[in-house]
Design a protein around this motif. Structure first.
Motif, PDB file in Angstrom:
ATOM      1  N   LYS A 136       0.806  -1.213   0.000  1.00 29.45           N
ATOM      2  CA  LYS A 136       0.000   0.000   0.000  1.00 29.45           C
ATOM      3  C   LYS A 136       0.844   1.270   0.000  1.00 29.45           C
ATOM      4  CE  LYS A 136      -3.653  -0.244  -0.581  1.00 29.45           C
ATOM      5  NZ  LYS A 136      -4.296  -0.563  -1.886  1.00 29.45           N
ATOM      6  N   GLU A 137       2.056   1.191   0.509  1.00 31.39           N
ATOM      7  CA  GLU A 137       2.893   2.396   0.551  1.00 31.39           C
ATOM      8  C   GLU A 137       3.782   2.550  -0.679  1.00 31.39           C
ATOM      9  OE1 GLU A 137       4.831   2.375   4.354  1.00 31.39           O
ATOM     10  OE2 GLU A 137       3.053   3.170   5.364  1.00 31.39           O
ATOM     11  N   ASN A 138       4.151   1.428  -1.307  1.00 33.38           N
ATOM     12  CA  ASN A 138       5.147   1.507  -2.386  1.00 33.38           C
ATOM     13  C   ASN A 138       4.616   1.287  -3.788  1.00 33.38           C
ATOM     14  OD1 ASN A 138       7.188   1.903  -0.472  1.00 33.38           O
ATOM     15  ND2 ASN A 138       7.314  -0.303  -0.111  1.00 33.38           N
ATOM     16  N   VAL A 139       3.464   0.643  -3.914  1.00 34.69           N
ATOM     17  CA  VAL A 139       3.000   0.301  -5.256  1.00 34.69           C
ATOM     18  C   VAL A 139       2.110   1.412  -5.801  1.00 34.69           C
ATOM     19  CG1 VAL A 139       1.734  -1.371  -6.643  1.00 34.69           C
ATOM     20  CG2 VAL A 139       3.202  -2.160  -4.792  1.00 34.69           C
ATOM     21  N   ARG A 140       2.397   1.781  -7.038  1.00 37.49           N
ATOM     22  CA  ARG A 140       1.597   2.793  -7.716  1.00 37.49           C
ATOM     23  C   ARG A 140       1.435   2.358  -9.164  1.00 37.49           C
ATOM     24  NH1 ARG A 140       6.598   7.103  -7.842  1.00 37.49           N
ATOM     25  NH2 ARG A 140       7.812   5.653  -6.624  1.00 37.49           N
ATOM     26  N   TYR A 141       0.829   3.207  -9.984  1.00 35.99           N
ATOM     27  CA  TYR A 141       0.700   2.882 -11.402  1.00 35.99           C
ATOM     28  C   TYR A 141       1.850   3.501 -12.181  1.00 35.99           C
ATOM     29  CZ  TYR A 141      -3.958   1.295 -10.182  1.00 35.99           C
ATOM     30  OH  TYR A 141      -5.010   0.624  -9.620  1.00 35.99           O
ATOM     31  N   CYS A 142       2.376   2.749 -13.129  1.00 35.15           N
ATOM     32  CA  CYS A 142       3.427   3.228 -14.026  1.00 35.15           C
ATOM     33  C   CYS A 142       2.925   4.499 -14.728  1.00 35.15           C
ATOM     34  CB  CYS A 142       3.744   2.143 -15.054  1.00 35.15           C
ATOM     35  SG  CYS A 142       4.851   2.656 -16.358  1.00 35.15           S
ATOM     36  N   SER A 143       3.754   5.518 -14.796  1.00 41.82           N
ATOM     37  CA  SER A 143       3.313   6.782 -15.391  1.00 41.82           C
ATOM     38  C   SER A 143       3.146   6.666 -16.905  1.00 41.82           C
ATOM     39  CB  SER A 143       4.307   7.891 -15.061  1.00 41.82           C
ATOM     40  OG  SER A 143       5.538   7.613 -15.689  1.00 41.82           O
ATOM     41  N   GLU A 144       3.694   5.608 -17.489  1.00 37.74           N
ATOM     42  CA  GLU A 144       3.614   5.427 -18.939  1.00 37.74           C
ATOM     43  C   GLU A 144       2.457   4.483 -19.318  1.00 37.74           C
ATOM     44  OE1 GLU A 144       5.592   7.135 -20.868  1.00 37.74           O
ATOM     45  OE2 GLU A 144       5.071   6.248 -22.797  1.00 37.74           O
ATOM     46  N   CYS A 145       2.453   3.281 -18.702  1.00 39.66           N
ATOM     47  CA  CYS A 145       1.507   2.252 -19.176  1.00 39.66           C
ATOM     48  C   CYS A 145       0.450   1.863 -18.138  1.00 39.66           C
ATOM     49  CB  CYS A 145       2.277   1.010 -19.615  1.00 39.66           C
ATOM     50  SG  CYS A 145       2.894   0.017 -18.238  1.00 39.66           S
ATOM     51  N   PHE A 146       0.555   2.355 -16.914  1.00 36.33           N
ATOM     52  CA  PHE A 146      -0.416   2.086 -15.838  1.00 36.33           C
ATOM     53  C   PHE A 146      -0.402   0.655 -15.315  1.00 36.33           C
ATOM     54  CE2 PHE A 146      -1.645   5.863 -18.037  1.00 36.33           C
ATOM     55  CZ  PHE A 146      -1.857   6.757 -17.000  1.00 36.33           C
ATOM     56  N   ASN A 147       0.691  -0.038 -15.606  1.00 41.86           N
ATOM     57  CA  ASN A 147       0.942  -1.308 -14.925  1.00 41.86           C
ATOM     58  C   ASN A 147       1.310  -0.982 -13.472  1.00 41.86           C
ATOM     59  OD1 ASN A 147       1.643  -3.964 -14.374  1.00 41.86           O
ATOM     60  ND2 ASN A 147       3.660  -3.815 -15.315  1.00 41.86           N
ATOM     61  N   LEU A 148       1.311  -1.977 -12.604  1.00 44.43           N
ATOM     62  CA  LEU A 148       1.764  -1.751 -11.239  1.00 44.43           C
ATOM     63  C   LEU A 148       3.270  -1.496 -11.260  1.00 44.43           C
ATOM     64  CD1 LEU A 148      -0.233  -4.574  -9.437  1.00 44.43           C
ATOM     65  CD2 LEU A 148      -0.789  -2.135  -9.564  1.00 44.43           C
ATOM     66  N   GLY A 181     -17.451   5.252 -17.799  1.00 47.58           N
ATOM     67  CA  GLY A 181     -17.274   5.735 -19.169  1.00 47.58           C
ATOM     68  C   GLY A 181     -15.811   5.810 -19.542  1.00 47.58           C
ATOM     69  N   PRO A 182     -15.524   6.159 -20.802  1.00 43.19           N
ATOM     70  CA  PRO A 182     -14.146   6.212 -21.306  1.00 43.19           C
ATOM     71  C   PRO A 182     -13.239   7.125 -20.472  1.00 43.19           C
ATOM     72  CG  PRO A 182     -15.723   6.563 -23.085  1.00 43.19           C
ATOM     73  CD  PRO A 182     -16.510   6.506 -21.825  1.00 43.19           C
ATOM     74  N   ASP A 183     -13.813   8.196 -19.926  1.00 45.66           N
ATOM     75  CA  ASP A 183     -12.988   9.159 -19.192  1.00 45.66           C
ATOM     76  C   ASP A 183     -12.457   8.608 -17.875  1.00 45.66           C
ATOM     77  OD1 ASP A 183     -13.461  10.873 -21.214  1.00 45.66           O
ATOM     78  OD2 ASP A 183     -14.975  12.079 -20.146  1.00 45.66           O
ATOM     79  N   GLN A 184     -13.076   7.550 -17.371  1.00 50.89           N
ATOM     80  CA  GLN A 184     -12.588   6.969 -16.116  1.00 50.89           C
ATOM     81  C   GLN A 184     -11.467   5.962 -16.348  1.00 50.89           C
ATOM     82  OE1 GLN A 184     -16.692   7.265 -15.659  1.00 50.89           O
ATOM     83  NE2 GLN A 184     -16.545   6.450 -13.575  1.00 50.89           N
ATOM     84  N   LEU A 185     -11.189   5.684 -17.623  1.00 47.27           N
ATOM     85  CA  LEU A 185     -10.112   4.753 -17.954  1.00 47.27           C
ATOM     86  C   LEU A 185      -8.913   5.552 -18.471  1.00 47.27           C
ATOM     87  CD1 LEU A 185     -12.345   2.191 -19.857  1.00 47.27           C
ATOM     88  CD2 LEU A 185     -11.847   2.282 -17.410  1.00 47.27           C
ATOM     89  N   THR A 186      -7.844   4.838 -18.835  1.00 41.65           N
ATOM     90  CA  THR A 186      -6.634   5.536 -19.305  1.00 41.65           C
ATOM     91  C   THR A 186      -6.598   5.592 -20.837  1.00 41.65           C
ATOM     92  OG1 THR A 186      -5.326   3.515 -19.348  1.00 41.65           O
ATOM     93  CG2 THR A 186      -5.373   4.710 -17.259  1.00 41.65           C
ATOM     94  N   ILE A 187      -7.784   5.770 -21.451  1.00 41.50           N
ATOM     95  CA  ILE A 187      -7.878   5.764 -22.913  1.00 41.50           C
ATOM     96  C   ILE A 187      -7.195   6.990 -23.527  1.00 41.50           C
ATOM     97  CG2 ILE A 187      -9.509   5.942 -24.850  1.00 41.50           C
ATOM     98  CD1 ILE A 187     -11.383   4.094 -23.266  1.00 41.50           C
ATOM     99  N   LYS A 188      -7.393   8.142 -22.879  1.00 40.83           N
ATOM    100  CA  LYS A 188      -6.772   9.369 -23.387  1.00 40.83           C
ATOM    101  C   LYS A 188      -5.247   9.231 -23.410  1.00 40.83           C
ATOM    102  CE  LYS A 188      -8.779  13.051 -21.719  1.00 40.83           C
ATOM    103  NZ  LYS A 188      -8.974  13.967 -20.563  1.00 40.83           N
ATOM    104  N   GLN A 189      -4.705   8.635 -22.354  1.00 35.57           N
ATOM    105  CA  GLN A 189      -3.256   8.440 -22.281  1.00 35.57           C
ATOM    106  C   GLN A 189      -2.786   7.472 -23.363  1.00 35.57           C
ATOM    107  OE1 GLN A 189      -5.424   8.500 -19.767  1.00 35.57           O
ATOM    108  NE2 GLN A 189      -4.538   9.350 -17.904  1.00 35.57           N
ATOM    109  N   LEU A 190      -3.617   6.477 -23.665  1.00 36.06           N
ATOM    110  CA  LEU A 190      -3.249   5.528 -24.737  1.00 36.06           C
ATOM    111  C   LEU A 190      -3.190   6.255 -26.079  1.00 36.06           C
ATOM    112  CD1 LEU A 190      -2.796   2.710 -25.994  1.00 36.06           C
ATOM    113  CD2 LEU A 190      -5.287   2.466 -26.095  1.00 36.06           C
TER     114      LEU A 190
END
Ligand SMILES: [Zn+2]
Length: 199
Positions: free
Chosen positions: A52-64, A119-128
């Motif tokens: 919970k303290e160290n894991v975040r989403y990759c700033s590029e692909c949103f993987n852990l 909807g689409p805006d809640q996903l990382t579609i724009k970033q893709l």
């Protein structure tokens, strides 16, 4: 239950909130924790804290990730001309375990689900779309789950990318319709990747 201490009751309640854990299982887990050595029990607590303290989403692909970029985006040996679009990090892990794919990923963090107001805006579609627009990808592989919502999400993204100079493909339907990527075995995922079809 009156004879349980406050701490034990609290632990049982916490375990019972986990998916797939009923009251009986929660009690069994709690008694297990009470029995094991203190160090072993605290290791579990520490593992939860660390995630919970160290894991975040990759700033590029949103993987852990535990750094700004995930280990896949950091890996210079990956094929940067391909990007595979999945719904969740667990789908990415399933594809990685198949060993058949060496390109990059994009994790949507969900799928378009009108009934749940997603909807689409809640996903990382724009970033893709932004990543594709940069122009390094030659192929975008749609690997959303073969469900109505997964297909709808894939269609939405395909329409957004239609004018861009990339080849759009999707995994072959070796996977039974409705089944989920994370539960497919290696061979099926391998076939799905190698038999992928143009959209
Ligand atoms: Zn990444």
């Amino acid at each position: 239950m009156a004879q349980l201490t406050e701490s034990v009751t609290r632990m049982i309640e916490q375990f019972a909130r986990l998916p797939g854990i009923g009251r009986k299982s929660a009690e069994r887990l709690a008694y297990h924790i009470l029995r094991v050595h203190k160090d072993e029990a605290l290791e579990l607590a520490e593992a939860i804290r660390s995630v919970k303290e160290n894991v975040r989403y990759c700033s590029e692909c949103f993987n852990l990730a535990e750094e700004d970029l995930c280990t896949i985006c950091q890996d210079t040996r990956r094929d940067k001309t391909k990007v595979c679009v999945v719904e969740q990090p667990r789908d990415l892990i399933a594809l990685e375990e198949s060993g058949a794919y060496r390109g990059l990923y994009h994790v949507l963090l969900g799928r378009i689900a009108p009934l749940e107001n997603i909807g689409p805006d809640q996903l990382t579609i724009k970033q893709l779309v932004n990543r594709v627009r940069v122009g390094e990808f030659q192929e975008v592989i749609m690997a959303t789950n073969p469900t109505t919502e997964g297909d709808g999400t894939s269609l939405h993204i395909s329409n957004l990318l239609a004018e861009m100079p990339v080849t759009l493909t999707r995994l072959a339907r070796g996977i039974t319709s409705g089944s989920v990527l994370e539960f497919s075995n290696k061979e099926i995922l391998n076939d799905a990747l190698s038999g992928r079809q143009k959209l």
